[in-house]
Motif scaffolding. Structure first.
Motif, PDB file in Angstrom:
ATOM      1  N   SER A  52       0.834  -1.194   0.000  1.00 15.93           N
ATOM      2  CA  SER A  52       0.000   0.000   0.000  1.00 15.93           C
ATOM      3  C   SER A  52       0.873   1.249   0.000  1.00 15.93           C
ATOM      4  CB  SER A  52      -0.922  -0.001   1.219  1.00 15.93           C
ATOM      5  OG  SER A  52      -0.154   0.104   2.390  1.00 15.93           O
ATOM      6  N   ALA A  53       0.287   2.333  -0.454  1.00 19.14           N
ATOM      7  CA  ALA A  53       1.030   3.595  -0.547  1.00 19.14           C
ATOM      8  C   ALA A  53       1.439   4.111   0.825  1.00 19.14           C
ATOM      9  CB  ALA A  53       0.187   4.635  -1.275  1.00 19.14           C
ATOM     10  N   SER A  54       0.727   3.691   1.888  1.00 20.48           N
ATOM     11  CA  SER A  54       1.062   4.188   3.220  1.00 20.48           C
ATOM     12  C   SER A  54       2.421   3.667   3.697  1.00 20.48           C
ATOM     13  CB  SER A  54      -0.031   3.805   4.221  1.00 20.48           C
ATOM     14  OG  SER A  54      -0.094   2.399   4.331  1.00 20.48           O
ATOM     15  N   ASN A  55       2.898   2.562   3.118  1.00 18.32           N
ATOM     16  CA  ASN A  55       4.199   2.026   3.509  1.00 18.32           C
ATOM     17  C   ASN A  55       5.336   2.631   2.693  1.00 18.32           C
ATOM     18  OD1 ASN A  55       2.986   0.388   5.401  1.00 18.32           O
ATOM     19  ND2 ASN A  55       2.840  -1.355   4.018  1.00 18.32           N
ATOM     20  N   ALA A  56       5.011   3.262   1.565  1.00 18.65           N
ATOM     21  CA  ALA A  56       6.038   3.842   0.718  1.00 18.65           C
ATOM     22  C   ALA A  56       6.458   5.196   1.287  1.00 18.65           C
ATOM     23  CB  ALA A  56       5.502   4.011  -0.697  1.00 18.65           C
ATOM     24  N   LYS A  57       7.741   5.487   1.188  1.00 20.05           N
ATOM     25  CA  LYS A  57       8.287   6.748   1.690  1.00 20.05           C
ATOM     26  C   LYS A  57       8.041   7.828   0.647  1.00 20.05           C
ATOM     27  CE  LYS A  57      11.327   8.029   5.026  1.00 20.05           C
ATOM     28  NZ  LYS A  57      10.973   8.109   6.395  1.00 20.05           N
ATOM     29  N   TYR A  58       7.444   8.940   1.075  1.00 19.18           N
ATOM     30  CA  TYR A  58       7.181  10.066   0.189  1.00 19.18           C
ATOM     31  C   TYR A  58       8.484  10.819  -0.031  1.00 19.18           C
ATOM     32  CZ  TYR A  58       5.308  14.512  -1.459  1.00 19.18           C
ATOM     33  OH  TYR A  58       5.058  15.633  -2.183  1.00 19.18           O
ATOM     34  N   SER A  59       8.779  11.156  -1.293  1.00 21.82           N
ATOM     35  CA  SER A  59      10.080  11.768  -1.579  1.00 21.82           C
ATOM     36  C   SER A  59       9.989  13.232  -2.001  1.00 21.82           C
ATOM     37  CB  SER A  59      10.795  10.967  -2.666  1.00 21.82           C
ATOM     38  OG  SER A  59      10.023  10.961  -3.847  1.00 21.82           O
ATOM     39  N   GLY A  60       8.808  13.815  -2.041  1.00 23.12           N
ATOM     40  CA  GLY A  60       8.666  15.219  -2.435  1.00 23.12           C
ATOM     41  C   GLY A  60       8.917  16.147  -1.259  1.00 23.12           C
ATOM     42  N   PRO A  61       8.504  17.407  -1.401  1.00 22.24           N
ATOM     43  CA  PRO A  61       8.677  18.369  -0.306  1.00 22.24           C
ATOM     44  C   PRO A  61       7.835  17.968   0.908  1.00 22.24           C
ATOM     45  CG  PRO A  61       7.443  19.350  -2.126  1.00 22.24           C
ATOM     46  CD  PRO A  61       7.881  17.993  -2.571  1.00 22.24           C
ATOM     47  N   THR A  62       8.424  18.074   2.087  1.00 24.57           N
ATOM     48  CA  THR A  62       7.727  17.663   3.305  1.00 24.57           C
ATOM     49  C   THR A  62       7.704  18.792   4.331  1.00 24.57           C
ATOM     50  OG1 THR A  62       9.728  16.789   4.350  1.00 24.57           O
ATOM     51  CG2 THR A  62       8.422  15.246   3.041  1.00 24.57           C
ATOM     52  N   LYS A  63       6.796  18.644   5.288  1.00 28.85           N
ATOM     53  CA  LYS A  63       6.723  19.522   6.451  1.00 28.85           C
ATOM     54  C   LYS A  63       6.620  18.631   7.677  1.00 28.85           C
ATOM     55  CE  LYS A  63       4.456  23.730   4.871  1.00 28.85           C
ATOM     56  NZ  LYS A  63       3.216  24.521   4.918  1.00 28.85           N
ATOM     57  N   THR A  64       7.101  19.157   8.782  1.00 27.77           N
ATOM     58  CA  THR A  64       6.943  18.467  10.055  1.00 27.77           C
ATOM     59  C   THR A  64       5.949  19.248  10.894  1.00 27.77           C
ATOM     60  OG1 THR A  64       9.200  17.632   9.947  1.00 27.77           O
ATOM     61  CG2 THR A  64       8.131  17.578  12.091  1.00 27.77           C
ATOM     62  N   LEU A  65       4.959  18.534  11.404  1.00 27.96           N
ATOM     63  CA  LEU A  65       3.929  19.147  12.237  1.00 27.96           C
ATOM     64  C   LEU A  65       4.123  18.747  13.690  1.00 27.96           C
ATOM     65  CD1 LEU A  65       0.766  18.450  10.051  1.00 27.96           C
ATOM     66  CD2 LEU A  65       2.087  20.568  10.189  1.00 27.96           C
ATOM     67  N   VAL A 109       4.831  14.763  13.272  1.00 32.39           N
ATOM     68  CA  VAL A 109       4.435  14.018  12.082  1.00 32.39           C
ATOM     69  C   VAL A 109       5.104  14.665  10.886  1.00 32.39           C
ATOM     70  CG1 VAL A 109       2.511  13.329  10.607  1.00 32.39           C
ATOM     71  CG2 VAL A 109       2.206  13.392  13.095  1.00 32.39           C
ATOM     72  N   GLU A 110       5.884  13.891  10.153  1.00 34.35           N
ATOM     73  CA  GLU A 110       6.498  14.379   8.915  1.00 34.35           C
ATOM     74  C   GLU A 110       5.682  13.843   7.752  1.00 34.35           C
ATOM     75  OE1 GLU A 110      10.565  14.139   6.223  1.00 34.35           O
ATOM     76  OE2 GLU A 110      10.319  12.798   7.933  1.00 34.35           O
ATOM     77  N   MET A 111       5.197  14.755   6.927  1.00 33.84           N
ATOM     78  CA  MET A 111       4.344  14.340   5.814  1.00 33.84           C
ATOM     79  C   MET A 111       4.499  15.285   4.636  1.00 33.84           C
ATOM     80  SD  MET A 111       0.595  15.354   7.399  1.00 33.84           S
ATOM     81  CE  MET A 111      -0.282  14.586   6.071  1.00 33.84           C
ATOM     82  N   SER A 112       3.828  14.969   3.534  1.00 38.78           N
ATOM     83  CA  SER A 112       3.920  15.801   2.339  1.00 38.78           C
ATOM     84  C   SER A 112       3.509  17.233   2.654  1.00 38.78           C
ATOM     85  CB  SER A 112       3.026  15.233   1.228  1.00 38.78           C
ATOM     86  OG  SER A 112       1.668  15.427   1.557  1.00 38.78           O
ATOM     87  N   ASP A 113       4.092  18.149   1.937  1.00 34.79           N
ATOM     88  CA  ASP A 113       3.862  19.576   2.150  1.00 34.79           C
ATOM     89  C   ASP A 113       2.376  19.930   2.041  1.00 34.79           C
ATOM     90  OD1 ASP A 113       4.662  22.141   2.675  1.00 34.79           O
ATOM     91  OD2 ASP A 113       5.496  22.529   0.680  1.00 34.79           O
TER      92      ASP A 113
END
Length: 148
Positions: A52-65, A109-113
């Motif tokens: 599933s996509a939730s296990n794949a590491k996102y490689s674009g710009p990210t933000k930490t909340l 939480v680190e996630m896509s921008d």
């Protein structure tokens, strides 16, 4: 892996009993082997599906909340599932007390921008497990030292 092996063994035994009961001409050992083959095929099909996509590491710009006022018993997977509704989540880090090991009720939480912007908008003041979350964009360690 051990959990799926145990489930496969249980399914094999149940399948063997069912095959033996309904196919009376088949001996029990043959029913067991047939059940094992069927489970092996099923596990092969399931394991060959893309993860599933939730296990794949996102490689674009990210933000930490920063996420405050979290329930003390919450787990990383629960927080990840909550934030994943808004975009890909790379990591969840819940802060623990160094001495006791207990969670302190906040984390990051680190996630896509773009997902972070949506989550910030939707989850700030959101009630989660009977607690009202406080979600902010995390400050860097350099800027957190200049609090007045």
């Amino acid at each position: 892996m051990q959990k799926s092996l145990l489930i496969a063994l249980i399914i094999t035994v149940i399948g063997a009993v069912a095959i033996h009961q309904f196919g009376t001409a088949l001996p029990a050992y043959a029913a067991f082997v047939l059940g094992a083959v069927l489970v092996a095929i099923a596990l092969t099909v399931v394991s060959n599906q893309p993860s599933s996509a939730s296990n794949a590491k996102y490689s674009g710009p990210t933000k930490t909340l920063y996420v405050g006022n979290l329930p003390y018993r919450v787990h990383e997977n629960e927080v990840k599932a909550l934030f994943a509704k808004f975009g890909p989540v790379n990591s969840v880090r819940l802060v623990r007390d160094r001495k006791t090991g207990r969670r302190k009720g906040f984390g990051f939480v680190e996630m896509s921008d773009t997902g972070a912007d949506k989550a910030l908008d939707k989850l700030n003041d959101y009630t989660f497990q009977e607690r009202t979350l406080k979600v902010r964009e995390a400050r860097t360690q350099e800027s957190s030292g200049d609090r007045d």
